[in-house]
Design a protein around this motif. Structure first.
Motif, PDB file in Angstrom:
ATOM      1  N   LEU A 137       0.772  -1.099   0.083  1.00 46.76           N
ATOM      2  CA  LEU A 137       0.054   0.048  -0.112  1.00 46.76           C
ATOM      3  C   LEU A 137       0.925   1.166  -0.022  1.00 46.76           C
ATOM      4  O   LEU A 137       1.669   1.369   0.743  1.00 46.76           O
ATOM      5  CB  LEU A 137      -1.054   0.081   1.209  1.00 46.76           C
ATOM      6  CG  LEU A 137      -1.816   1.305   1.392  1.00 46.76           C
ATOM      7  CD1 LEU A 137      -2.766   1.449   0.590  1.00 46.76           C
ATOM      8  CD2 LEU A 137      -2.557   1.217   2.659  1.00 46.76           C
ATOM      9  N   GLU A 138       0.723   2.299  -0.816  1.00 48.60           N
ATOM     10  CA  GLU A 138       1.350   3.547  -0.881  1.00 48.60           C
ATOM     11  C   GLU A 138       0.522   4.517  -1.014  1.00 48.60           C
ATOM     12  O   GLU A 138      -0.402   4.633  -1.863  1.00 48.60           O
ATOM     13  CB  GLU A 138       2.280   3.494  -2.341  1.00 48.60           C
ATOM     14  CG  GLU A 138       3.016   4.643  -2.528  1.00 48.60           C
ATOM     15  CD  GLU A 138       4.033   4.681  -3.751  1.00 48.60           C
ATOM     16  OE1 GLU A 138       4.225   5.838  -4.269  1.00 48.60           O
ATOM     17  OE2 GLU A 138       4.041   3.578  -4.366  1.00 48.60           O
ATOM     18  N   ILE A 139       0.505   5.364   0.128  1.00 46.81           N
ATOM     19  CA  ILE A 139      -0.300   6.750   0.031  1.00 46.81           C
ATOM     20  C   ILE A 139       0.635   7.801  -0.140  1.00 46.81           C
ATOM     21  O   ILE A 139       1.506   8.158   0.806  1.00 46.81           O
ATOM     22  CB  ILE A 139      -0.712   6.794   1.414  1.00 46.81           C
ATOM     23  CG1 ILE A 139      -1.740   5.346   1.753  1.00 46.81           C
ATOM     24  CG2 ILE A 139      -1.729   7.741   1.472  1.00 46.81           C
ATOM     25  CD1 ILE A 139      -2.144   5.498   3.191  1.00 46.81           C
ATOM     26  N   ASN A 140       0.486   8.577  -1.081  1.00 44.82           N
ATOM     27  CA  ASN A 140       1.192   9.938  -1.358  1.00 44.82           C
ATOM     28  C   ASN A 140       0.441  11.183  -0.753  1.00 44.82           C
ATOM     29  O   ASN A 140      -0.592  11.519  -1.507  1.00 44.82           O
ATOM     30  CB  ASN A 140       1.721  10.012  -2.931  1.00 44.82           C
ATOM     31  CG  ASN A 140       2.713  11.041  -3.186  1.00 44.82           C
ATOM     32  OD1 ASN A 140       2.218  12.340  -2.503  1.00 44.82           O
ATOM     33  ND2 ASN A 140       3.456  10.954  -3.878  1.00 44.82           N
ATOM     34  N   VAL A 146      -3.364   7.017  -3.940  1.00 48.19           N
ATOM     35  CA  VAL A 146      -3.036   5.935  -3.174  1.00 48.19           C
ATOM     36  C   VAL A 146      -3.186   4.811  -4.240  1.00 48.19           C
ATOM     37  O   VAL A 146      -3.757   4.570  -5.236  1.00 48.19           O
ATOM     38  CB  VAL A 146      -4.484   5.578  -2.272  1.00 48.19           C
ATOM     39  CG1 VAL A 146      -4.332   4.162  -1.730  1.00 48.19           C
ATOM     40  CG2 VAL A 146      -4.739   6.722  -1.260  1.00 48.19           C
ATOM     41  N   LEU A 147      -2.163   3.981  -3.967  1.00 52.69           N
ATOM     42  CA  LEU A 147      -1.850   2.713  -4.968  1.00 52.69           C
ATOM     43  C   LEU A 147      -1.756   1.397  -4.082  1.00 52.69           C
ATOM     44  O   LEU A 147      -1.277   1.437  -2.814  1.00 52.69           O
ATOM     45  CB  LEU A 147      -0.538   2.962  -5.679  1.00 52.69           C
ATOM     46  CG  LEU A 147      -0.550   4.177  -6.658  1.00 52.69           C
ATOM     47  CD1 LEU A 147       0.399   5.032  -6.075  1.00 52.69           C
ATOM     48  CD2 LEU A 147       0.213   3.770  -7.880  1.00 52.69           C
ATOM     49  N   GLU A 152      -3.381   2.335  -8.969  1.00 55.41           N
ATOM     50  CA  GLU A 152      -4.069   3.271  -8.140  1.00 55.41           C
ATOM     51  C   GLU A 152      -5.481   2.973  -7.877  1.00 55.41           C
ATOM     52  O   GLU A 152      -6.313   2.312  -8.582  1.00 55.41           O
ATOM     53  CB  GLU A 152      -4.028   4.575  -9.360  1.00 55.41           C
ATOM     54  CG  GLU A 152      -4.599   5.961  -8.458  1.00 55.41           C
ATOM     55  CD  GLU A 152      -4.510   7.028  -9.243  1.00 55.41           C
ATOM     56  OE1 GLU A 152      -4.720   7.917  -8.515  1.00 55.41           O
ATOM     57  OE2 GLU A 152      -4.039   7.042 -10.099  1.00 55.41           O
ATOM     58  N   VAL A 153      -5.839   3.467  -6.758  1.00 54.24           N
ATOM     59  CA  VAL A 153      -7.323   3.274  -6.423  1.00 54.24           C
ATOM     60  C   VAL A 153      -7.982   4.480  -6.056  1.00 54.24           C
ATOM     61  O   VAL A 153      -7.201   5.364  -5.709  1.00 54.24           O
ATOM     62  CB  VAL A 153      -7.387   1.976  -4.959  1.00 54.24           C
ATOM     63  CG1 VAL A 153      -6.853   0.822  -5.505  1.00 54.24           C
ATOM     64  CG2 VAL A 153      -6.773   2.685  -4.044  1.00 54.24           C
ATOM     65  N   GLN A 154      -9.283   4.457  -6.452  1.00 51.50           N
ATOM     66  CA  GLN A 154      -9.892   5.863  -6.273  1.00 51.50           C
ATOM     67  C   GLN A 154     -10.907   5.752  -4.898  1.00 51.50           C
ATOM     68  O   GLN A 154     -11.812   5.091  -4.743  1.00 51.50           O
ATOM     69  CB  GLN A 154     -10.780   6.084  -7.431  1.00 51.50           C
ATOM     70  CG  GLN A 154     -10.170   6.257  -8.661  1.00 51.50           C
ATOM     71  CD  GLN A 154      -9.316   7.481  -9.010  1.00 51.50           C
ATOM     72  OE1 GLN A 154      -9.596   8.360  -8.385  1.00 51.50           O
ATOM     73  NE2 GLN A 154      -7.976   7.151  -9.510  1.00 51.50           N
ATOM     74  N   VAL A 214      -5.640  -6.996   5.935  1.00 55.01           N
ATOM     75  CA  VAL A 214      -4.100  -6.892   6.196  1.00 55.01           C
ATOM     76  C   VAL A 214      -3.937  -5.366   6.567  1.00 55.01           C
ATOM     77  O   VAL A 214      -2.838  -5.196   7.234  1.00 55.01           O
ATOM     78  CB  VAL A 214      -3.282  -7.513   5.380  1.00 55.01           C
ATOM     79  CG1 VAL A 214      -3.550  -8.864   4.976  1.00 55.01           C
ATOM     80  CG2 VAL A 214      -3.353  -6.816   4.003  1.00 55.01           C
ATOM     81  N   TYR A 215      -4.811  -4.576   6.374  1.00 54.59           N
ATOM     82  CA  TYR A 215      -4.326  -3.124   6.732  1.00 54.59           C
ATOM     83  C   TYR A 215      -4.942  -2.571   7.868  1.00 54.59           C
ATOM     84  O   TYR A 215      -4.641  -1.845   8.748  1.00 54.59           O
ATOM     85  CB  TYR A 215      -4.640  -2.345   5.317  1.00 54.59           C
ATOM     86  CG  TYR A 215      -3.780  -2.598   4.024  1.00 54.59           C
ATOM     87  CD1 TYR A 215      -2.473  -2.650   4.305  1.00 54.59           C
ATOM     88  CD2 TYR A 215      -4.434  -3.176   3.113  1.00 54.59           C
ATOM     89  CE1 TYR A 215      -1.662  -2.834   3.140  1.00 54.59           C
ATOM     90  CE2 TYR A 215      -3.634  -3.579   2.022  1.00 54.59           C
ATOM     91  CZ  TYR A 215      -2.123  -3.484   2.112  1.00 54.59           C
ATOM     92  OH  TYR A 215      -1.663  -3.872   0.924  1.00 54.59           O
ATOM     93  N   ILE A 216      -6.607  -2.551   7.746  1.00 56.62           N
ATOM     94  CA  ILE A 216      -7.248  -2.037   8.832  1.00 56.62           C
ATOM     95  C   ILE A 216      -8.058  -3.180   9.821  1.00 56.62           C
ATOM     96  O   ILE A 216      -8.819  -3.723   8.957  1.00 56.62           O
ATOM     97  CB  ILE A 216      -8.391  -1.149   8.128  1.00 56.62           C
ATOM     98  CG1 ILE A 216      -7.445   0.149   7.406  1.00 56.62           C
ATOM     99  CG2 ILE A 216      -9.301  -0.340   9.210  1.00 56.62           C
ATOM    100  CD1 ILE A 216      -8.487   1.175   6.640  1.00 56.62           C
TER     101      ILE A 216
END
Length: 228
Positions: A137-140, A146-147, A152-154, A214-216
């Motif tokens: 997970l990449e958050i710029n 967000v990728l 990329e996810v919207q 796996v994230y939240i």
């Protein structure tokens, strides 16, 4: 001057909303029919859209879905439908907020201001570049991008804010009330069900298996935490 679109078939309510918004410096247009409202809402000319659910022609739910196909602008539902299922459905398809009629004009304007302020802060480029990386997970936070595994996810504005807040405080458990305060601020007067709805939507977009995230992580009876 910020531009507000009101899609509301009750002209008395729409004109009251418009008057208060104009007193606060917002350019405001009124549309009473769903089809015309949809055309304007997806034109890219407005900074925020306020939509009733029960409209002649195209319904409010369909308008929200179409907006969310290409735009991240704030969308607020104003409706006489006050059942939890209606609120959850509105939030689930992309609305940022849900205001039940009758309501205080002062509260209405406060919510408009709050959503516009947060949207401007999020879409603006912050100095430098901060990237949060975690298990693909990449958050710029500079580009609001967000990728997941390079794709990329919207996310809607509120989904993005919740994700960034949690990811910025890994392994810390936050109650729903704390998340409401962090993301919506003091201007939000709704219930905590909106947090569960938004977390569900975020998981559908970033988790390979939303049932086994796996994230939240859900901490039953307490709230949520971002897994490091």
């Amino acid at each position: 001057m910020k531009k507000v679109l009101l899609i509301e078939d009750d002209l008395d309510i729409a004109e009251l909303e418009r008057d208060y918004l104009q007193l606060n410096g917002y350019h405001t247009d009124i549309v009473q029919e769903g089809g015309a409202g949809l055309k304007l809402a997806t034109s890219g000319r407005y900074d925020i859209v306020v939509v009733d659910l029960m409209l002649p022609g195209v319904g409010g739910y369909d308008i929200i879905r179409e907006i969310r196909k290409n735009q991240e602008i704030p969308v607020i539902v104003v409706s006489a439908k006050n059942e939890d299922i209606d609120k959850i459905r509105g939030l689930d398809i992309g609305a940022d907020d849900y205001l039940t009629k009758p309501f205080s004009p002062a509260e209405f304007v406060a919510r408009i201001k709050s959503h516009l302020k947060r949207y401007e802060r999020l879409k603006g480029n912050a100095p430098g570049q901060e990237v949060i990386l975690n298990k693909g997970l990449e958050i710029n936070t500079a580009s609001h991008q967000v990728l997941v595994n390079g794709k990329e996810v919207q996310l809607t504005t509120k989904e993005y804010e919740i994700l960034v807040f949690l990811a910025s405080h890994p392994n810390i458990v936050f109650t729903k009330e704390r998340l409401l305060d962090a993301v919506w601020g003091n201007e939000y007067y709704g219930d905590t069900a909106t947090i569960a709805v938004h977390i569900h939507k975020i998981r559908k977009k970033i988790e390979a298996d939303p049932v086994e995230p796996v994230y939240i992580e859900t901490i039953w009876g307490t709230g949520y935490r971002f897994l490091p």
